[in-house]
Every structure is written in C-alpha cells, then in structure tokens.
Design an enzyme around this catalytic site. Structure first.
Site, PDB file in Angstrom:
ATOM      1  CB  SER A  95      51.682  61.931  41.558  1.00 17.06           C
ATOM      2  OG  SER A  95      52.557  60.866  41.826  1.00 17.06           O
ATOM      3  CG  ASP A 225      54.147  62.030  49.069  1.00 14.02           C
ATOM      4  OD1 ASP A 225      54.218  60.822  48.797  1.00 14.02           O
ATOM      5  OD2 ASP A 225      53.772  62.890  48.233  1.00 14.02           O
ATOM      6  CG  HIS A 254      51.478  60.488  46.701  1.00 11.10           C
ATOM      7  ND1 HIS A 254      52.473  61.333  46.262  1.00 11.10           N
ATOM      8  CD2 HIS A 254      50.958  59.911  45.575  1.00 11.10           C
ATOM      9  CE1 HIS A 254      52.558  61.277  44.945  1.00 11.10           C
ATOM     10  NE2 HIS A 254      51.646  60.431  44.500  1.00 11.10           N
TER      11      HIS A 254
END
Length: 274
Positions: A95, A225, A254
């Site tokens: 991320s 995601d 995610h």
C-alpha cells in the site's frame, strides 16, 4: 528497542531478525512493522534476514509533527539501510509502503537493491488528475481526513471491519483478531502523522520514480481491492517499470498479505528465488 535517529532527530524503530539475504518490509498506512508478522516469520524460517521498520509517526517511532511526506519516508528508509549496511536487499512494500519503496529506489539508487515488490500499492498515483482520469476524486481523501479528525478510534475500527480486508463482501468471514490488531497498530501511531499521510499516499505522483527503476519488480494486486482500486494502480505501475511483472489475484482484498498470507508468501518466495 532498536532505533536509529535520522537527521531531523526522529527515531525510527525497526526489527532485524536472522541472517542471509535481507528482505526489507515497508508497511501500509496507518499501521506498523507488526503488519508483516506473517511474512517475517515465514521468510525467517526460509533462511532470510528480515527487517521491518515503523514509519515516522507510526507504531513505536517518534510521533513527530512534520516530515510526513514521501521524501522523508524514502530518506528514513535509506538511513536504515545504510545503518544496517544492507546489500542485495529485496524491498517489499504494501500500500503506502509500496510508494515508499518505489520512491526510495528511484531517489537513492539501486546499489543496495536486488529486487522490489509492490503489493496492493498506491503508485502510480491515486488521486484523480488531468493525467490520471481513472483516479479517485480528491473529496474521497478529504473525507478520510475528516473521519480521522472526528473520531479516529471509530474510523480505525470500521476500516478493517469493512473494505480493508473485504470483510464487507457477501460470504466473508471476518476475523475479530485481525480487526483488533489493525486497530491496535493504528492507534499506536500519531494522529498528525496519519492525517498528513493521507495526502502523502494519495497525491504523490510516482510515475517518474517507476520509470527510473531498472531492477526486477513484482507488482501484486487483488482485483477486489476496495482501498487502492486495481485498474488505476497495479497494471499501470507494471507498464511504467522497465522490468516489471504484474500478478493479479482474483477476488483478493487490499489486506491480502494478512488474509491470503499463504498464497502471497509462496509467490514472493518464488520471485525472490527467480
């Protein structure tokens, strides 16, 4: 606790376990090095040296009021790799950590780097702009900041219980432990770091960083995601990289390094050994 002091006086906490080829893990917003437990233990057992740090303002690092931008994140990571004198390292970022890894390699060069991995990562750029028409409107990120400022504790409960791990999908089986661990990590960090970090992860444009990188990079992204939408991230990053490979995971959320650790770890190991 092991820490290094970077040039502005901020102390960065890190873990450094084992020996062998180093794998350095950069965590997502607003978490800590603890988010890599499933990877650290797995790769330690496979004979690697595993390193993970708490980003400035996160986890056990200094809750400094400033420096919450990608330049500082990358420079802090460079200071850590220099302090530990890492060579032939594999850098893995999830991320926001994926942005940190891309910016670190582009900004500080590849002399210490063997490979990179971007997992559910924010590059090339998340926010909608003239050059990125598929991005999310700035209002989405303004809304995240507003929720954080209004009631951070509740916001940090709702995010992992819902879209972060895909627990809001039909048939999903939420893990209370995973939700509470996300909340625990988030609440350890500083509100100012997390507030500013939303701008850092959403508005930084990593396009030129990705173009500069020549080492092999694996781009791993789930097509479900809900935090960093697939179509505007993974495939675009892989195209910009000189030596990028895209691996798409059908239905993965995610937070797949946690919920799908067995699959992610196996694919990471295969890439590192390739």
């Amino acid at each position: 606790m092991p820490t290094i002091k970077v040039k502005d006086g901020t102390e960065i906490f890190y873990k450094d376990w084992g020996s062998g080829q180093p794998i350095v893990f950069s965590h997502g917003w607003p978490l800590s090095a603890d988010d890599w437990d499933a990877q650290m233990l797995f790769f330690l057992s496979k004979g690697f040296r595993v390193i993970a740090h708490d980003r400035r303002g996160h986890g056990r690092s200094t809750q400094t009021g400033d420096g919450h931008d990608m330049d500082h994140y990358a420079d802090d990571l460079a200071a850590l790799t220099a302090h530990l004198d890492l060579k032939n390292a594999v850098h893995v970022g999830h991320s926001t950590g994926g942005g940190e890894v891309a910016h670190y390699i582009a900004r500080h060069g590849e002399s210490r780097v063997a490979k990179g991995v971007l997992i559910s990562a924010v590059p090339p750029i998340m926010v909608k702009t003239a050059n990125n028409p598929g991005g999310l409107p700035k209002e989405v990120f303004d809304g995240l900041q507003a929720q954080l400022a209004a009631n951070r504790a509740q916001f940090y409960r709702d995010l992992p219980a819902g879209p972060f791990y895909g627990y809001n999908r039909p048939g999903a089986t939420p893990s209370e432990g995973i939700i509470q661990n996300w909340w625990r990590q988030g609440m350890m960090g500083g509100a100012k770091a997390h507030y500013d970090g939303i701008v850092a992860f959403s508005q930084t444009d990593f396009t030129e960083d990705l173009k500069k990188i020549t080492v092999p990079v694996l781009v791993m992204h789930g097509d479900d995601d809900q935090i960093v939408p697939y179509a505007d991230s993974g495939p675009l990053s892989a195209k910009l990289l000189k030596n990028g490979t895209l691996k798409t995971y059908k239905g993965f959320p995610h937070g797949m390094p946690t919920t799908e650790a067995e699959t992610i770890n196996a694919d990471l190991l295969a890439f590192i050994k390739s």
